[in-house]
Scaffold this active site. Structure first.
Site, PDB file in Angstrom:
ATOM      1  CD  GLU A   1      -2.834  -1.140   2.416  1.00 34.42           C
ATOM      2  OE1 GLU A   1      -2.765  -0.192   3.239  1.00 34.42           O
ATOM      3  OE2 GLU A   1      -3.691  -2.030   2.454  1.00 34.42           O
TER       4      GLU A   1
ATOM      5  CB  ILE B   1      -0.728  -4.026  -7.566  1.00 33.18           C
ATOM      6  CG1 ILE B   1      -1.108  -3.494  -6.176  1.00 33.18           C
ATOM      7  CG2 ILE B   1      -1.228  -5.456  -7.787  1.00 33.18           C
ATOM      8  CD1 ILE B   1      -0.391  -4.138  -4.997  1.00 33.18           C
TER       9      ILE B   1
ATOM     10  CG  PHE C   1      29.473  -2.763 -22.335  1.00 37.34           C
ATOM     11  CD1 PHE C   1      29.584  -3.967 -21.650  1.00 37.34           C
ATOM     12  CD2 PHE C   1      28.890  -2.786 -23.594  1.00 37.34           C
ATOM     13  CE1 PHE C   1      29.127  -5.162 -22.193  1.00 37.34           C
ATOM     14  CE2 PHE C   1      28.433  -3.971 -24.155  1.00 37.34           C
ATOM     15  CZ  PHE C   1      28.550  -5.168 -23.453  1.00 37.34           C
TER      16      PHE C   1
ATOM     17  CD  GLU D   1       8.089 -11.856  -4.831  1.00 36.52           C
ATOM     18  OE1 GLU D   1       8.220 -12.603  -3.846  1.00 36.52           O
ATOM     19  OE2 GLU D   1       7.540 -12.204  -5.875  1.00 36.52           O
ATOM     20  N   GLY D   2       9.802  -7.661  -0.884  1.00 35.01           N
ATOM     21  CA  GLY D   2      10.505  -7.395   0.370  1.00 35.01           C
ATOM     22  C   GLY D   2      11.868  -6.815   0.070  1.00 35.01           C
TER      23      GLY D   2
ATOM     24  CD  GLN E   1      17.817  -2.243   2.650  1.00 31.02           C
ATOM     25  OE1 GLN E   1      16.858  -2.312   1.879  1.00 31.02           O
ATOM     26  NE2 GLN E   1      19.049  -2.093   2.218  1.00 31.02           N
TER      27      GLN E   1
HETATM   28  N1  CAA Z   1       5.464 -17.980   7.705  1.00 34.09           N
HETATM   29  C1  CAA Z   1       4.450 -18.218   8.588  1.00 34.09           C
HETATM   30  N2  CAA Z   1       4.184 -17.373   9.616  1.00 34.09           N
HETATM   31  C2  CAA Z   1       4.944 -16.275   9.761  1.00 34.09           C
HETATM   32  C3  CAA Z   1       5.997 -15.989   8.880  1.00 34.09           C
HETATM   33  C4  CAA Z   1       6.252 -16.898   7.822  1.00 34.09           C
HETATM   34  N3  CAA Z   1       7.233 -16.694   6.952  1.00 34.09           N
HETATM   35  N4  CAA Z   1       6.588 -14.834   9.251  1.00 34.09           N
HETATM   36  C5  CAA Z   1       5.926 -14.401  10.339  1.00 34.09           C
HETATM   37  N5  CAA Z   1       4.936 -15.292  10.653  1.00 34.09           N
HETATM   38  C6  CAA Z   1       4.012 -15.209  11.784  1.00 34.09           C
HETATM   39  C7  CAA Z   1       4.773 -15.070  13.100  1.00 34.09           C
HETATM   40  O1  CAA Z   1       5.129 -16.336  13.628  1.00 34.09           O
HETATM   41  C8  CAA Z   1       3.755 -14.369  13.973  1.00 34.09           C
HETATM   42  O2  CAA Z   1       2.795 -15.320  14.372  1.00 34.09           O
HETATM   43  P1  CAA Z   1       2.025 -15.285  15.822  1.00 34.09           P
HETATM   44  O3  CAA Z   1       1.041 -14.182  15.774  1.00 34.09           O
HETATM   45  O4  CAA Z   1       1.362 -16.620  15.876  1.00 34.09           O
HETATM   46  O5  CAA Z   1       3.078 -15.070  16.844  1.00 34.09           O
HETATM   47  C9  CAA Z   1       3.057 -13.418  12.984  1.00 34.09           C
HETATM   48  O6  CAA Z   1       3.234 -14.015  11.684  1.00 34.09           O
HETATM   49  C10 CAA Z   1       3.624 -12.012  12.978  1.00 34.09           C
HETATM   50  O7  CAA Z   1       4.995 -12.107  12.655  1.00 34.09           O
HETATM   51  P2  CAA Z   1       6.050 -10.946  12.943  1.00 34.09           P
HETATM   52  O8  CAA Z   1       5.873 -10.487  14.369  1.00 34.09           O
HETATM   53  O9  CAA Z   1       7.387 -11.449  12.531  1.00 34.09           O
HETATM   54  O10 CAA Z   1       5.539  -9.794  11.967  1.00 34.09           O
HETATM   55  P3  CAA Z   1       6.114  -8.343  11.686  1.00 34.09           P
HETATM   56  O11 CAA Z   1       5.003  -7.364  11.666  1.00 34.09           O
HETATM   57  O12 CAA Z   1       7.279  -8.039  12.585  1.00 34.09           O
HETATM   58  O13 CAA Z   1       6.589  -8.406  10.130  1.00 34.09           O
HETATM   59  C11 CAA Z   1       8.055  -8.819   8.267  1.00 34.09           C
HETATM   60  C12 CAA Z   1       7.428  -9.294   9.602  1.00 34.09           C
HETATM   61  C13 CAA Z   1       9.068  -9.883   7.947  1.00 34.09           C
HETATM   62  C14 CAA Z   1       8.746  -7.469   8.378  1.00 34.09           C
HETATM   63  C15 CAA Z   1       6.941  -8.762   7.177  1.00 34.09           C
HETATM   64  O14 CAA Z   1       6.078  -7.676   7.383  1.00 34.09           O
HETATM   65  C16 CAA Z   1       7.491  -8.705   5.743  1.00 34.09           C
HETATM   66  O15 CAA Z   1       7.855  -9.730   5.170  1.00 34.09           O
HETATM   67  N6  CAA Z   1       7.526  -7.489   5.115  1.00 34.09           N
HETATM   68  C17 CAA Z   1       7.927  -7.389   3.712  1.00 34.09           C
HETATM   69  C18 CAA Z   1       6.727  -7.381   2.830  1.00 34.09           C
HETATM   70  C19 CAA Z   1       7.008  -7.796   1.424  1.00 34.09           C
HETATM   71  O16 CAA Z   1       7.828  -8.648   1.148  1.00 34.09           O
HETATM   72  N7  CAA Z   1       6.268  -7.222   0.491  1.00 34.09           N
HETATM   73  C20 CAA Z   1       6.377  -7.603  -0.876  1.00 34.09           C
HETATM   74  C21 CAA Z   1       5.107  -7.307  -1.608  1.00 34.09           C
HETATM   75  S1  CAA Z   1       4.877  -8.307  -3.035  1.00 34.09           S
HETATM   76  C22 CAA Z   1       5.859  -7.683  -4.250  1.00 34.09           C
HETATM   77  O17 CAA Z   1       6.635  -6.811  -4.104  1.00 34.09           O
HETATM   78  C23 CAA Z   1       5.736  -8.457  -5.500  1.00 34.09           C
HETATM   79  C24 CAA Z   1       5.688  -7.742  -6.770  1.00 34.09           C
HETATM   80  O18 CAA Z   1       4.880  -6.902  -7.036  1.00 34.09           O
HETATM   81  C25 CAA Z   1       6.616  -8.222  -7.802  1.00 34.09           C
END
Ligand code: CAA
Length: 379
Positions: free
Chosen positions: A126, A156, A337, A362-363, A366
């Site tokens: 978002e 998106i 180049f 995809e994240g 960092q």
């Molecule tokens: N698998 C399963 N469960 C998971 C998990 C995983 N990989 N990672 C976290 N969880 C669970 C945790 O165990 C926790 O569970 P409980 O509530 O049961 O304790 C819950 O989820 C919350 O986890 P965190 O406390 O770790 O969450 P957080 O708010 O600190 O965030 C983060 C974690 C890693 C920063 C996450 O927000 C993240 O990955 N951010 C990046 C987002 C991203 O990659 N966006 C890409 C968008 S798509 C794109 O870009 C594609 C495109 O267009 C080409």
């Protein structure tokens, strides 16, 4: 340990290689310049079984393993990573339905993707919540048996072209990850409208958009998983698709090396080919070793997924290492180049612009390091 591809996968790799050489690489520069969406190329890839590769066999798809998908993506990406991002975003879009959907939902929404060419999009980010998924604001309000969605998604991929969207929204903004739900929405859902197409630095053949949700009514039957399970569906999806970005990066880096080797053999300075100079040789050697390391990390993370094992740490390592390596390889290619590399007459400046995006989407890298460090500390 067997590093050979089996016959079926080796044959699919050759198909992907041929498609990349014959149908992607020749049009890559034109789509980069125009920013148009390469729909016909995507359809041709789907017809050959090089797209939507995670669709299970039971639903009419190829049901490719994660390793198999990485093999395909690396080959396609050598031709153009922007076009390949559009292709692999279909698998990103359909994975939440595989992860969180019931068998009936999978049949309803995914089986048609095997018989008809359909484009998918994964709508998570978002304007104010890219890295912080739990902070997303798209609001889902309960209305009887339906939900009403209001808000905006951003960045998106395939956003303006998709037939089907997987969308993440929150029932309660204060509940952070516990309030998030996943939904599947067809394109013609009233109130859902793609916004402005981003004018990007690289990967210009991919369609990146804002999505507006204005009173979008979604039946509960289109919710994937239980209420509050959306965050975990998104994270599990990203664990499965980040190795594909590792493969995408490996493909770009390979192309950078191929172009650099040819140029270094041809271009003369001080009376000899520039490839004779150690300064250039070291850049070529670094590219080659980083490509091997990227591929090994990528295949390892994909293999873990294929064994049904958790691969968050390795997926993030593969994505982070390979995309940083691709950024370095493409930057060095421009350096090799020289002035020519900085012009659009040669292919390497596009590779460098394209590579940059992979360190962000995809994240960000960092965030990948955050995931890796948390997994390490968790033990
Ligand atoms: N698998 C399963 N469960 C998971 C998990 C995983 N990989 N990672 C976290 N969880 C669970 C945790 O165990 C926790 O569970 P409980 O509530 O049961 O304790 C819950 O989820 C919350 O986890 P965190 O406390 O770790 O969450 P957080 O708010 O600190 O965030 C983060 C974690 C890693 C920063 C996450 O927000 C993240 O990955 N951010 C990046 C987002 C991203 O990659 N966006 C890409 C968008 S798509 C794109 O870009 C594609 C495109 O267009 C080409």
């Amino acid at each position: 340990m067997d590093f050979e591809l089996d016959d079926a996968l080796a044959s699919l790799q050759r198909t992907a290689q041929r498609f990349s050489d014959e149908q992607i690489a020749p049009v890559a520069a034109a789509f980069d310049a125009s920013g148009e969406f390469p729909r016909d190329v995507l359809k041709a890839a789907w017809e050959l079984g090089l797209s939507h590769v995670f669709l299970p066999e039971a639903l009419g798809g190829l049901g490719l393993s994660a390793v198999g998908a990485c093999v395909v993506v690396e080959e396609l990406s050598r031709g153009c990573s922007g076009i390949t991002t559009s292709i692999l975003s279909n698998d990103l879009g359909l994975t939440p339905i595989l992860v969180g959907g019931t068998p009936d939902q999978q049949r309803e929404w995914l089986a048609p993707c095997a018989t008809d060419f359909k484009i998918l999009a994964f709508a998570l980010s978002e304007p104010g919540a890219g890295s912080d998924v739990a902070g997303l604001q798209l609001h889902a309000e309960k209305a009887g048996n339906d939900y009403v969605l209001n808000g905006t998604k951003a960045w998106i991929t395939n956003g303006g072209e998709a037939d089907l969207y997987t969308v993440f929204a929150t029932l309660d903004r204060h509940a952070r990850h516990k309030g998030i739900c996943a939904f599947v929405l067809p394109r013609d859902t009233p109130g859902l409208s793609p916004g402005k197409k981003e004018d990007k630095m690289g990967q210009r053949a991919s369609d990146t958009r804002v999505l507006h949700f204005d009173g979008v009514r979604v039946p509960a039957a289109q919710r994937l998983g239980a209420e509050g399970e959306g965050f975990k569906i998104a994270m599990t999806t990203l664990d499965r698709t980040r190795p594909l970005i590792g493969a995408l990066a490996t493909g770009i880096a390979r192309r950078a090396l191929e172009e650099s080797l040819a140029y270094a053999a041809d271009r003369k300075a001080f009376g000899q080919a520039i490839g004779e100079f150690q300064a250039v040789q070291f850049m070529l050697a670094d590219m080659a070793k980083d490509i091997e390391a990227s591929r090994l990390l990528t295949f390892q993370s994909a293999w873990l997924l294929d064994q049904g094992r958790r691969a968050s740490k390795q997926s993030s390592m593969a994505k982070c290492f390979s995309t940083d390596a691709a950024m370095k390889a493409t930057t060095d290619a421009v350096q090799i180049f020289g002035g020519n590399g900085y012009t659009k007459e040669y292919p390497v400046e596009k590779l460098m612009r394209d590579a940059k995006l992979m360190q962000i989407y995809e994240g960000t890298n960092q965030i990948q390091r955050v995931v890796i460090a948390r997994e390490l500390l968790r033990g």
